[in-house]
Design an enzyme around this catalytic site. Structure first.
Site, PDB file in Angstrom:
ATOM      1  N   THR A  33     -24.150 123.066 110.526  1.00 59.06           N
ATOM      2  CA  THR A  33     -22.827 123.299 109.930  1.00 59.06           C
ATOM      3  C   THR A  33     -21.846 122.233 110.397  1.00 59.06           C
ATOM      4  O   THR A  33     -21.015 121.745 109.614  1.00 59.06           O
ATOM      5  CB  THR A  33     -22.299 124.702 110.301  1.00 59.06           C
ATOM      6  OG1 THR A  33     -23.267 125.681 109.911  1.00 59.06           O
ATOM      7  CG2 THR A  33     -20.994 124.998 109.592  1.00 59.06           C
ATOM      8  N   GLU A 221     -28.954 125.656 103.880  1.00 52.07           N
ATOM      9  CA  GLU A 221     -30.078 126.607 103.782  1.00 52.07           C
ATOM     10  C   GLU A 221     -30.925 126.336 102.528  1.00 52.07           C
ATOM     11  O   GLU A 221     -31.296 127.259 101.795  1.00 52.07           O
ATOM     12  CB  GLU A 221     -29.559 128.054 103.766  1.00 52.07           C
ATOM     13  CG  GLU A 221     -28.687 128.428 104.950  1.00 52.07           C
ATOM     14  CD  GLU A 221     -29.459 128.577 106.260  1.00 52.07           C
ATOM     15  OE1 GLU A 221     -30.672 128.304 106.261  1.00 52.07           O
ATOM     16  OE2 GLU A 221     -28.836 128.934 107.272  1.00 52.07           O
ATOM     17  N   ARG A 613     -33.393 133.357 117.605  1.00 60.17           N
ATOM     18  CA  ARG A 613     -32.089 134.035 117.657  1.00 60.17           C
ATOM     19  C   ARG A 613     -31.621 134.169 119.099  1.00 60.17           C
ATOM     20  O   ARG A 613     -30.438 134.396 119.367  1.00 60.17           O
ATOM     21  CB  ARG A 613     -32.162 135.453 117.047  1.00 60.17           C
ATOM     22  CG  ARG A 613     -32.508 135.585 115.582  1.00 60.17           C
ATOM     23  CD  ARG A 613     -31.762 134.658 114.685  1.00 60.17           C
ATOM     24  NE  ARG A 613     -32.505 133.431 114.471  1.00 60.17           N
ATOM     25  CZ  ARG A 613     -31.984 132.310 113.987  1.00 60.17           C
ATOM     26  NH1 ARG A 613     -30.706 132.253 113.685  1.00 60.17           N
ATOM     27  NH2 ARG A 613     -32.720 131.234 113.806  1.00 60.17           N
TER      28      ARG A 613
END
Length: 758
Positions: A33, A221, A613
């Site tokens: 990002t 993505e 994660r």
């Protein structure tokens, strides 16, 4: 330059890229990002690209919001809003609101969510005289969604279905479903993409306008795109340079190792074959991870390297090596939930962590129940991501249905939902007569209501029907006159319909909770008005229609989050538990028993997503036995556990573990299998450690009693009905290949499939 400050060499290279196609292979936590937003800033400041010539696309409102916020912070232009930062669906809605009349709709079209689609499909099934017990709306909707993802229209589907009885039924249903959407001036989510493509193909001038507008396109993505989205991007990216050559100023960012949405239509080959689609592509790999410790990354790298269909890359970090990966095998799912809950409670009470630092990830939603029970009894605050969406609650759907009826009178589903809410004494027989009149005369349901005096058999309800129509018409006049704000308008709707008044009279805890939800909806309207220059009812309805589950995750709330591994993508947590890691659960039976290697590779990518994660600490667990579908099962540990190098793993038992000395550590010894209890159970059940040997032992016994043969119709508890295409003997069992009515083909072992002959 400030824009390039803090970027690593690969990130800087990607930011500086100017013209031509660019593929950024961005591993988990590699700052993609940041690269996208800084590239936008660099295009504007260094290459003097106009802000309105830039389009940035992603998949969730949350991701789009974060990107928009960062762009607004670092881009020094008068109107950063000129840069379109959007989800695919929001982009298409924005385009269709301007141009959809060119393909036969009006600009006030409704967007149907999954509940609306099911309601409409039930009506289609009833209209076509199909048996609702045999033909389920979710099966038809799945087939239609898959067709739309591949840009297969009802007409094309009919041609492909010729000669196949089941597919011909799907074709009839697809055609009628699409006709009714059109009549209702409504689009489902798949239509938002396909209708934009239809608009572009049938109106070259509209396409040329947007090609000329979006000279620099960035897609986040990219591994999650389906065929329709690929086509949409491809059409937009065919921009022309001044010399007449095609530019393809398309920058896509993605990670094939995180492609986990095949079941939603995602096509991993879009990213794998990007260089074939655009031969002049420049490829840049982002492999430095800023999220996790090196041990966690080593585990992730080791697992994903077992996949064969992937682009080669490996994550690394400048961070410390970090803690071990903790593996624990419990007696059953109750001990698994109890020990993990105790560990979280200890970590928080001892000041080592907050509740919001923890996430419990599982393969299927059904696994959440036991954890939920344990968290409740331990008084630990939690949230299940993927539970009932705020906008799916009955009271919210009812109020929104009123607003949609006011905005778009052709929306039959919304009108029917609220014609008797609150109760007006309008019976089902009356509604059926109005529906038939509408179909016979080519009217929408609301248009038929306006002509109620001409409908046979509804005279007794005439006054009630007139009252309802008058109410809706008065709302429409009020909205068109711009007499009040949108917030005051929704207050008026709630007041005049008497919805809240009835809930107040009910005076129950549930009723009070519903009133609170309605108040929250009013707050949402007020917030929308404040944040929008020209707020409209259509704009508000559009905004709430495009909200996804992950968009509702508030990271500031101090709650333990429970979610499926699919829902966890895009999130990160200091402490992660991946539970239920057993063959047959994760990976699931379809991958374990099937012959399609793509199924197993997708499951492995899901494991990779789960592992990455974790920021500080990762715990993996399985159980010796657990109840599924009312039966106790004994499963071998997941093959993914075997793929994690032994030197990274620490396995502990309650008796001999000590609390880790690190102040940042979680009480790992509480998350374990009691050695003595476990050994005793394993000694009594030697089949457990032999993996599927128990399955093999029972296979020959069950295979000899198969009651079906090739060509027979059979039923599966999960996949529904289908036709047996082949039976192949394997290891004392039979491999059964079944073409299911849902449009999918599955290969399964007979002893596990438990197919029932119809």
């Amino acid at each position: 330059m400030k824009i390039l400050e803090g970027l690593n060499p690969e990130q800087e290279e990607a930011v500086k890229h100017f013209k031509g196609p660019l593929l950024i292979l961005a591993g988990a936590g590699s700052g993609k990002t940041r690269v996208l937003t800084h590239r936008i800033a660099y295009l504007i400041s260094e290459y003097r690209v106009n802000p309105w010539n830039i389009l940035a696309l992603t998949f969730t409102n949350k991701a789009a919001g974060e990107m928009r916020e960062r762009v607004d912070t670092i881009v020094s232009v008068k109107n950063p809003q000129d840069i379109w930062v959007s989800t695919f669906h929001s982009l298409c809605v924005r385009i269709l609101r301007r141009h959809i009349e060119a393909i036969g709709y009006t600009r006030s079209f409704s967007i149907y969510d999954s509940d609306d689609q099911k309601t409409l499909m039930r009506e289609v099934i009833k209209y076509l005289g199909l048996d609702p017990k045999k033909y389920k709306e979710r099966v038809f909707l799945s087939v239609i969604s898959s067709a739309k993802d591949e840009l297969i229209t009802p007409e094309k589907y009919e041609l492909k279905a010729m000669g196949d009885y089941n597919k011909e039924i799907y074709a009839h249903v697809y055609r009628e479903y699409q006709k009714r959407l059109k009549d209702a001036n409504a689009l489902d989510f798949d239509d938002l993409i396909t209708k934009t493509i239809e608009l572009f193909k049938s109106n070259p001038d509209v396409l040329f306008y947007y090609q000329n507008r979006f000279k620099y396109i960035m897609v986040d993505e990219y591994q999650d795109t389906n065929t329709a989205q690929f086509k949409l991007i491809h059409l937009l990216a065919n921009t022309m340079d001044e010399d007449g050559s095609v530019l393809h100023n398309l920058c896509v960012v993605g990670d094939d190792d995180q492609s986990i949405y095949k079941f939603r239509g995602a096509n991993i080959h879009n990213i794998l074959n990007f260089e074939q689609s655009y031969p002049s592509t420049r490829v840049i790999k982002l492999e430095e991870n800023y999220r996790s410790t090196q041990n966690i990354l080593n585990a992730a790298n080791a697992v994903i390297q077992n996949n064969t269909v992937r682009k080669d890359k490996a994550l690394w970090t400048k961070k410390e090596k970090g803690d071990f990966i903790y593996f624990n095998r419990f007696i059953n799912e109750y001990e698994e939930a109890s020990e993990i809950t105790d560990a979280i409670s200890y970590a928080v009470s001892s000041g080592q962590a907050e509740y919001k630092d923890f996430a419990i990830l599982y393969r299927t939603n059904a696994q959440s129940r036991v954890f939920e029970e344990k968290l409740v009894t331990s008084n630990i605050p939690y949230k299940i991501v993927g539970a009932i969406n705020f906008y799916q609650r009955k009271e919210i759907k009812d109020i929104l249905a009123y607003l949609r009826t006011i905005e778009n009178g052709f929306d039959d589903i919304s009108v029917k939902r609220i014609i008797n809410v609150p109760k007006r004494g309008i019976g089902l027989a009356t509604i059926d007569r109005i529906s038939m009149y509408a179909i016979d005369h080519g009217y929408s349901f609301y248009e038929a209501l306006q002509n109620y005096e001409y409908i046979d058999g509804v005279k007794r309800s005439a006054a009630k029907l007139q009252s309802f129509v008058s109410l809706i018409e008065s709302f429409k006049r009020q909205l068109e006159a711009f007499e009040i704000s949108l917030t005051d308008f929704i207050h008026e709707v709630i007041e005049e319909t008497g919805y809240v008044k009835l809930l107040e009279e009910e005076d129950t805890e549930e009723a009070l909770s519903r009133i609170e939800n309605i108040e929250e909806l009013v707050n949402k309207v007020a917030a929308y008005e404040k944040s929008t220059e020209e707020p409209t009812l259509a704009g508000f309805l559009e905004e709430v229609a495009l909200v996804a589950d992950i968009d509702n995750v508030n990271e500031s709330n101090d709650l333990v989050l429970l979610m499926t591994l699919h829902s966890a993508k895009g999130l990160e947590f200091p402490y992660v538990y991946i539970v239920g890691m057993e063959d047959g659960i994760f990976p699931g039976y379809a991958a374990v028993l099937g012959d399609d290697p793509e199924e197993m590779e997708e499951e492995r990518r899901l494991c990779y997503v789960g592992i990455t994660r974790a920021m500080k600490k990762l715990s993996l667990s399985c159980a010796v036995s657990r109840f599924r579908n009312g039966e106790q099962q004994y499963n071998r540990p997941s093959r993914f556990l075997e793929e994690v190098p032994r030197y990274l793993i620490k396995q502990t038992s309650l008796q001999n573990s000590k609390i880790p000395k690190s102040t940042n550590a979680v009480k790992s010894d509480k998350i374990s299998l009691s050695y003595n209890k476990g050994k005793e159970l394993l000694d009594k059940n030697p089949m457990i450690n032999k993996g599927f040997s128990s399955y093999k032992a029972s296979a020959s016994k069950s295979s000899s009693s198969i009651s079906y043969k090739e060509g027979d119709r059979v039923k599966h508890t999960t996949f529904g009905e289908g036709i047996v295409k082949s039976l192949v003997e394997k290891s004392g069992d039979y491999q059964v290949c079944v073409d299911f009515d849902s449009g999918t083909t599955r290969k399964m072992m007979a002893s596990f499939a438990k197919l029932k002959k119809m």
